[in-house]
Design a protein around this motif. Structure first.
Motif, PDB file in Angstrom:
ATOM      1  N   THR A  40       2.476 -25.567  45.333  1.00 34.79           N
ATOM      2  CA  THR A  40       1.773 -24.371  44.878  1.00 34.79           C
ATOM      3  C   THR A  40       0.759 -24.751  43.813  1.00 34.79           C
ATOM      4  N   TYR A  41      -0.235 -23.864  43.628  1.00 42.26           N
ATOM      5  CA  TYR A  41      -1.273 -24.045  42.608  1.00 42.26           C
ATOM      6  C   TYR A  41      -1.633 -22.686  42.057  1.00 42.26           C
ATOM      7  N   ASP A  42      -1.550 -22.543  40.739  1.00 42.01           N
ATOM      8  CA  ASP A  42      -1.927 -21.314  40.060  1.00 42.01           C
ATOM      9  C   ASP A  42      -3.177 -21.601  39.231  1.00 42.01           C
ATOM     10  N   PRO A  45      -5.097 -19.733  33.940  1.00 39.82           N
ATOM     11  CA  PRO A  45      -4.368 -20.349  32.831  1.00 39.82           C
ATOM     12  C   PRO A  45      -3.257 -19.440  32.317  1.00 39.82           C
ATOM     13  N   ASP A  46      -2.165 -20.059  31.933  1.00 42.68           N
ATOM     14  CA  ASP A  46      -1.048 -19.343  31.334  1.00 42.68           C
ATOM     15  C   ASP A  46      -1.486 -18.828  29.958  1.00 42.68           C
ATOM     16  N   ASN A  49       0.149 -21.229  26.731  1.00 45.46           N
ATOM     17  CA  ASN A  49      -0.345 -22.566  26.408  1.00 45.46           C
ATOM     18  C   ASN A  49      -1.601 -22.954  27.166  1.00 45.46           C
ATOM     19  N   CYS A  51      -2.460 -23.463  30.263  1.00 41.94           N
ATOM     20  CA  CYS A  51      -2.342 -24.501  31.280  1.00 41.94           C
ATOM     21  C   CYS A  51      -2.408 -23.889  32.672  1.00 41.94           C
ATOM     22  N   LYS A  52      -2.982 -24.636  33.613  1.00 41.60           N
ATOM     23  CA  LYS A  52      -2.956 -24.263  35.018  1.00 41.60           C
ATOM     24  C   LYS A  52      -1.817 -25.047  35.662  1.00 41.60           C
ATOM     25  N   TYR A  53      -1.010 -24.386  36.477  1.00 41.80           N
ATOM     26  CA  TYR A  53       0.184 -25.024  37.019  1.00 41.80           C
ATOM     27  C   TYR A  53      -0.020 -25.482  38.454  1.00 41.80           C
ATOM     28  N   VAL A  54       0.364 -26.725  38.705  1.00 41.60           N
ATOM     29  CA  VAL A  54       0.356 -27.301  40.047  1.00 41.60           C
ATOM     30  C   VAL A  54       1.721 -27.936  40.265  1.00 41.60           C
ATOM     31  N   SER A  55       2.343 -27.612  41.375  1.00 44.39           N
ATOM     32  CA  SER A  55       3.577 -28.299  41.752  1.00 44.39           C
ATOM     33  C   SER A  55       3.439 -28.693  43.206  1.00 44.39           C
TER      34      SER A  55
END
Length: 107
Positions: A40-42, A45-46, A49, A51-55
């Motif tokens: 997944t990719y969001d 930004p949170d 903090n 940040c953009k999240y990639v898992s």
């Protein structure tokens, strides 16, 4: 059959969320006929903090790349940031900016 690693858009209007998928290259982005979900990719930004999240499942991404899957341009950038592929080349505007910064450092 050509396999492509691409982003499948989910979420709502103005709130995108993407799944990283391996899919047939002849199908459209959101056709629903995917071979495997790789992560997944969001892109938003949170708030806490910034940040953009990639898992992603690194082993499965490497497996598909070894099988000859071609990543889309946005996926090339993400895989370059994850050090799975070499970093994607800069576009024209970014190259000019990079050259100007290098010129200032040298002077």
């Amino acid at each position: 059959m050509g396999v492509r690693i691409r982003l499948m858009r989910l979420g709502e209007r103005h709130m995108p969320f993407y799944r990283i998928v391996a899919t047939d290259s002849r199908k459209s982005r959101n056709s629903g006929s995917i071979i495997e979900v790789l992560g997944t990719y969001d892109p938003l930004p949170d708030q806490a903090n910034r940040c953009k999240y990639v898992s992603m499942k690194y082993d499965r991404v490497k497996h598909w790349l070894a099988q000859g899957a071609q990543p889309s341009e946005p996926m090339q950038k993400l895989l370059g940031l994850a050090n799975i592929l070499p970093p994607a080349p800069l576009n024209g505007r970014m190259e000019l900016r990079h050259e100007r910064i290098q010129a200032k450092k040298n002077n």
